[in-house]
Design an enzyme around this catalytic site. Sequence first.
Site: not given
Ligand code: GAL
Length: 407
Positions: A150, A199-200, A220
């Site tokens: 992430d 996130w692209g 997301d």
């Molecule tokens: C976001 C991610 C999600 C999930 C989440 C967990 O940044 O895009 O898919 O992993 O964090 O906290």
Amino acid sequence: MDSWKSVLLSGFAVLEVASALNDGVGLKPHMGWSSWNVAQCNSASAKYALETADKFISLGLKDLGYEYINIDDCWSTKSRDGSGKLVPDPQKWPNGIKAVTDQIHAKGLKFGLYGCAGDKTCAGYPGSEGREKSDVAQLVSWGVDLWKYDNCYTPCQQNPRPQTCQNPVGNTKQFYAPMRDALMAASSQRKIHFNLCNWGRDSVWTWGATYGHSWRMSVDNWGDWASVERIGSAAADIYNYSAPGGFNDLDMLYLGSSKINANQEKLHFALWAITKSPLVLGLDLNKISSHTLGIIRNKGLIDINQDSLGKAATIFRPPGAAAPVKGKIYPYWAGPLSDGVVIGLVAGTAAGNYKVDFKDVPGLKGQTTTYAWKEMYTGQSGTGTGVAFDIGLHDMRVVKVTTTTGV
Ligand code: GAL
């Protein structure tokens, strides 16, 4: 390339994207399940992982190709141990991670885990920044098969770093390179699928294949129609970057969400399938409806997603059709398959009768030829020079046209 394949591909603007990692991982979009949508932090546990593995078998999902059991954020304790190691939360992993990966591997399945390029994960657990080699050594020792990475708490012009930085210090690439290098250095011991989750940002699709095996191309999927529309429509522009070894990841399949209806679920799955997104179920398999189960077990759609050519479908504009509208899902999609062409017909903005002449479809262009076709949701099949379907609002039809000409 076989001559018939080059003919088949001639209608598509084909860009061969080199897979710099080239380690034999991610040759097809990966299929599996992720804990995140189920109950966020609460589902990052051995219990969920093992129960889901059993469900993969009892529901026939394993036989269809669903393979990865991916545990998302919140699986560790909030701090590292005295020697800087990540510690599985003993409440959630009473016997540690290795005991679970062993059981999952014994069932013929794979296990994925989640980390972050910043100093904390999005939910505030330890991130891997500056600890990449040591963390990869742990993943290898546990037998982890996939690592989602992430982009929270990464270097930012703001101090202290916010969870989601709006003005990063540098390009996301820099945050992902040390982990990529650590994983590659360990690949003789264990090959781990590297799933980038930035996130692209920074047009990750243009460089994702040199950093990982799949990359999230958007923020997301929030489980609503607006998310399906936003992500699905954006996939059309970047189809060319998906190829064996590196695929655009449209995010988890939020099927069973109370915020989308039965038609929207069908469209969601089918569009993710033809655009060659990983098919990662983001739902609780203990609570799945028969409607949703029917969708995720659609073998025709899965086979299209898993086709060895690994080329994503994109939109095309038949004569007389209106121009695409940004942010809306266009009605006409097509992409090459190793043994034919897939056509998607999408009622993204209006119910109606959607038809297409095969001669207008990229890859089938040219003279009027009779082809064999099959539709994957209704099971209808036939031969002819085109197809037409009545499609309800936000529903979709997926037609596979085989290249057997002259039938
Ligand atoms: C976001 C991610 C999600 C999930 C989440 C967990 O940044 O895009 O898919 O992993 O964090 O906290």
